[in-house]
Design a protein around this motif. Sequence first.
Motif, mmCIF file in Angstrom:
data_model
loop_
_atom_site.group_PDB
_atom_site.id
_atom_site.type_symbol
_atom_site.label_atom_id
_atom_site.label_comp_id
_atom_site.label_asym_id
_atom_site.label_seq_id
_atom_site.Cartn_x
_atom_site.Cartn_y
_atom_site.Cartn_z
ATOM 1 N N ASP A 1 0.824 -1.213 0.000
ATOM 2 C CA ASP A 1 0.000 0.000 0.000
ATOM 3 C C ASP A 1 0.858 1.263 0.000
ATOM 4 O OD1 ASP A 1 -2.219 -1.599 -0.032
ATOM 5 O OD2 ASP A 1 -2.676 -1.357 2.099
ATOM 6 N N ASN B 1 0.796 4.196 -2.739
ATOM 7 C CA ASN B 1 0.660 5.604 -2.365
ATOM 8 C C ASN B 1 1.798 6.436 -2.945
ATOM 9 O OD1 ASN B 1 -1.737 5.332 -0.978
ATOM 10 N ND2 ASN B 1 -0.729 5.002 1.006
ATOM 11 N N PRO C 1 -3.665 -1.735 -10.681
ATOM 12 C CA PRO C 1 -4.869 -2.076 -9.918
ATOM 13 C C PRO C 1 -5.949 -1.011 -10.084
ATOM 14 C CG PRO C 1 -2.899 -2.220 -8.540
ATOM 15 C CD PRO C 1 -2.476 -1.628 -9.834
ATOM 16 N N GLU D 1 -7.903 0.220 -7.928
ATOM 17 C CA GLU D 1 -7.854 1.212 -6.858
ATOM 18 C C GLU D 1 -6.866 2.320 -7.184
ATOM 19 O OE1 GLU D 1 -7.438 -2.053 -6.412
ATOM 20 O OE2 GLU D 1 -9.087 -2.703 -5.133
ATOM 21 N N LEU D 2 -5.717 1.935 -7.771
ATOM 22 C CA LEU D 2 -4.706 2.923 -8.120
ATOM 23 C C LEU D 2 -5.184 3.829 -9.248
ATOM 24 C CD1 LEU D 2 -1.846 3.974 -7.705
ATOM 25 C CD2 LEU D 2 -1.066 2.289 -9.349
ATOM 26 N N PHE E 1 -8.293 4.520 -9.928
ATOM 27 C CA PHE E 1 -9.336 5.364 -9.345
ATOM 28 C C PHE E 1 -8.712 6.511 -8.554
ATOM 29 C CE2 PHE E 1 -12.280 6.520 -5.971
ATOM 30 C CZ PHE E 1 -13.435 6.764 -6.689
ATOM 31 N N ALA E 2 -7.678 6.205 -7.791
ATOM 32 C CA ALA E 2 -7.016 7.233 -6.996
ATOM 33 C C ALA E 2 -6.383 8.283 -7.904
ATOM 34 C CB ALA E 2 -5.968 6.610 -6.082
ATOM 35 N N THR F 1 -18.541 -3.106 -10.860
ATOM 36 C CA THR F 1 -17.828 -3.334 -9.605
ATOM 37 C C THR F 1 -18.070 -2.139 -8.693
ATOM 38 O OG1 THR F 1 -15.834 -2.250 -10.427
ATOM 39 C CG2 THR F 1 -16.033 -4.627 -10.825
ATOM 40 N N ILE G 1 -15.874 -0.219 -7.445
ATOM 41 C CA ILE G 1 -15.003 0.872 -7.897
ATOM 42 C C ILE G 1 -15.589 1.516 -9.149
ATOM 43 C CG2 ILE G 1 -12.735 1.382 -8.884
ATOM 44 C CD1 ILE G 1 -11.570 -0.544 -6.862
#
Length: 184
Positions: free
Chosen positions: A36, A40, A56, A58-59, A61-62, A87, A89
């Motif tokens: 993580d 970041n 990923p 999540e990455l 999306f971030a 999903t 996300i």
Amino acid sequence: MGLVTLQRRTVLKIVWAALAGVAVLAAIDGWRLQRDEALNAQISGGSLPPENPEAPLELRFAHAAALAASGAGEAALNRYGALHADTPIGQAARYNGANLLMRQAIVMRAGAQPGQALALIELAKEGYREVLRHDADDWPARYNLERAQRLVPDPEEVDEEPPDARRSAERAATTMRGYSPGLP
């Protein structure tokens, strides 16, 4: 005395097994923390290429959220659009994309070209509707859709009335004067 030693050995085995289990869980937690932190660092450093499908979700999306926060609205909308799926996300990306469109529309309405905001509001409403099709209990999306509806209401669905008959058209036999169908 042999019984006490046997109980003591059993207790020690249980304690050692519990300690080994805690050590394994701590190692897994440490590995996740390290992963993580690396993600970041990629987010804050911007080292992710714009279209990396292997990253990923999540990455990605971030990154879209970071772009939106920095004011790069079009790039953020493109990133959010690439994440649309069924999903969690993907739903969050739809919702955030619709919110970004609404913010742009509000700024545009206050500016010199308020008419161009209509298209953005309609796109935002469609985004909120997509979120609600997947999860009808998403109250933030419901609220934002209602706010967008207040800005630009949907046109009323008016039942089309039949066109007025031309006065020169022939009348039906039952409405013609001087014709009796034989009823009392």
